[in-house]
Design an enzyme around this catalytic site. Structure first.
Site, PDB file in Angstrom:
ATOM      1  CE  LYS A 139      -9.976  -3.994   9.549  1.00 41.25           C
ATOM      2  NZ  LYS A 139      -9.246  -5.268   9.347  1.00 41.25           N
ATOM      3  CB  SER A 153      -5.543  -4.222   9.684  1.00 37.64           C
ATOM      4  OG  SER A 153      -6.544  -5.106   9.204  1.00 37.64           O
ATOM      5  CB  SER A 213      -6.339  -8.264  10.057  1.00 37.54           C
ATOM      6  OG  SER A 213      -5.217  -7.755   9.398  1.00 37.54           O
TER       7      SER A 213
END
Length: 542
Positions: A123, A204, A228
């Site tokens: 990420k 997310s 997330s």
């Protein structure tokens, strides 16, 4: 972090209210739908596991370089062309060179472990000291080049993994606006769900979830503050594990909350997630809380992959999820029956009811800790903004590109939040930490080995203007606030859209929930590859 659903999940109404698809709705594939033959069947590595990749390299049928090249080509075909998932925000220009180095080591008999030569995506809020940026998806951080790897990236490199690139995310890990759209960032644009392209990938860790599901990598890393890792894993039909806070170091990761933040592995099966988790743990002098993990982190989590793990165990199932969208409820009831078949004793419990009062306090804690942590992070970077105030100012100056769909009220309220010495923060933190006692007391009272629930409901349509829609099912908040481990895995699909089942337990009980998840996974095999369907309409005429 799925903050909007977090707020809803801790409210009286949000616990059981459903905004799902009408019962008679059906997806009508349009004439331009991309068939699975185009994108899945020709790909040699489709749905392949880490152990299978290792066998290919061991036998000489493939090398790390050839595997890496296949994944890079897949990203070009699926992410940038074809369905245009937009899950990868940046590719690592050194990926092939790293893979070649791992091949050279293999040739002389040096195998670093189960992740040796395995291509991984991470990420874009995790520092890498290479030619890639670390931006949390924000244009305000464009050009931020880390001088040092995050601790977990060092562990990845030591294990011989090949970092393919970085994944897109909900900007600032979904901590920018109350009207944010999961999977959208000003730097990376909108990530799509590979099952039905106009549906939300959640967030997310949207890009990590979408890319793993679409077979753009072997496995990926996401981060979680409140759902997330687990929510996008549910929405993209994969396995995601949010570890105990402190099991994995957070140093070198753009922060939200020192109380709730953690990274976590995201893969297509439980075994791969256990494999990656095994190489990421470790005590880091830069992250004080990791000292708590000493003596509590097994070197190899794969030894807990046992099909009989549920036999004789007592599992609490969240009662509120027995009502709501009938399709989701049916999947949930089937999962409960499967647990019984696998030898578990099932008990109905009401955890979410107990946790309602903590939601507002948690948001206060997050705002205070975000301001403090982000300012400390930015101060040490070469980014053009050095604190939260400057981030806000940059976004206002560049509103047309930085904030074209929704604004930054969460950033602004955080910038005004009290400091960590304030009574407001301290009282809120006490309330948040009380979640640990609520959960452990409930488990003790009912003699539970774990608690299960529906991770998240049917993925909602992508809506850049109004933001994410809730669906009444959200199990991510209790383990997030308590800092307890939480794993999600596929529970089935509705209208070709996946829904996940969550299992949580007490601190450092990852071995237990990995075993339970593996037993359920092997007995059900709910994971299927996405079809990249293009949404056209509902039979109801909407």
């Amino acid at each position: 972090m799925n903050r909007r659903n977090f707020i809803k999940s801790t409210s009286t109404v949000g616990l059981i209210t459903t905004l799902g698809i009408p019962a008679g709705a059906a997806i009508i594939a349009n004439n331009e739908e991309e068939s699975s033959d185009d994108f899945n069947n020709p790909f040699q590595l489709n749905e392949i596991s880490i152990s299978e990749l290792q066998e290919l390299m061991k036998s000489g049928k493939q090398s790390s370089r050839s595997l890496t090249k296949m994944y890079l080509d897949r990203i070009e075909k699926i992410d940038k062309k074809g369905p245009k998932l937009n899950s990868v925000i940046e590719l690592n220009p050194d990926a092939l060179a790293i893979a070649s180095k791992m091949d050279a080591e293999r040739e002389i008999g040096k195998i670093r472990g189960l992740m040796h030569g395995i291509p991984v995506l991470i990420k874009d809020n995790i520092n890498t000291a290479d030619k890639m940026q670390t931006t949390a998806g924000s244009l305000a951080l464009a050009g931020n080049m880390a001088s040092e790897d995050a601790f977990i990236v060092k562990k990845l490199r030591e294990a011989g993994a090949v970092i393919l690139g970085k994944t897109n995310l909900s900007e600032w890990a979904n901590f920018r606006s109350s009207r944010s759209c999961s999977g959208w960032s000003s730097r990376g644009g909108q990530t799509k769900n590979p099952f039905i392209l106009d549906r939300s990938p959640s967030g997310s860790s949207s890009g990590s979830g979408s890319s793993v599901s679409a077979n753009l990598c072997a496995i990926a890393i996401g981060t979680e503050t409140n759902g997330s890792v687990t929510a996008p894993s549910s929405s993209n039909g994969i396995v995601g594990l949010k570890p105990t806070v402190g099991l994995l170091s957070r140093s070198g990761i753009i922060p939200i909350s020192k109380t709730q933040d953690t990274a976590g592995p995201m893969g297509r099966n439980v075994a791969d997630v256990a494999t990656l988790l095994s190489v990421l743990t470790g005590v880091d002098s830069e992250d004080e809380i990791t000292k708590n993990s000493q003596g509590k982190a097994p070197q190899d989590y794969t030894k807990y992959l046992q099909t009989g793990a549920l036999k004789g165990k007592r599992i609490g199932f969240e009662k509120s999820f027995l009502s709501g969208h009938e399709g989701v409820v049916a999947l949930y009831k089937n999962a409960i029956e499967k647990f019984k078949e696998l030898g578990a004793e099932v008990v109905e419990i009401e955890l979410l009811k107990e946790m309602r009062v903590i939601g507002a306090a948690s948001f206060t804690v997050l705002q205070c800790e975000f301001k403090d942590g982000l300012n400390a992070y930015l101060e040490k970077t070469n980014a053009k903004v050095k604190n939260l105030t400057e981030v806000i100012a940059y976004n206002k100056t560049n509103e047309s590109t930085a904030m074209p769909y929704f604004k930054q009220e969460t950033l602004e309220s955080s910038d005004k939040a009290p400091d960590l010495n304030s009574t407001v923060y301290k009282e809120a933190l006490v309330k948040v930490l009380s979640s640990r006692k609520i959960i452990t007391d409930l488990m003790a009272k009912n003699q539970l080995d774990a608690i299960a629930g529906t991770t998240y409901g049917i993925p909602s349509p992508i809506d850049l203007f109004n933001g994410d829609a809730g669906n009444g099912f959200y199990f991510c908040s209790p383990p997030a606030m308590a800092g307890f481990p939480h794993i999600t895995l596929p529970m089935g699909k509705i209208y070709e859209l996946p829904v996940g089942l969550s299992i949580m337990a007490g601190a450092y009980e990852e071995p237990k929930i990995i075993g339970f998840a593996y037993a359920f996974e092997q007995a059900t095999k709910h994971r299927t590859a996405p079809k990249f369907l293009k949404f056209s309409n509902f039979s109801s005429g909407i």
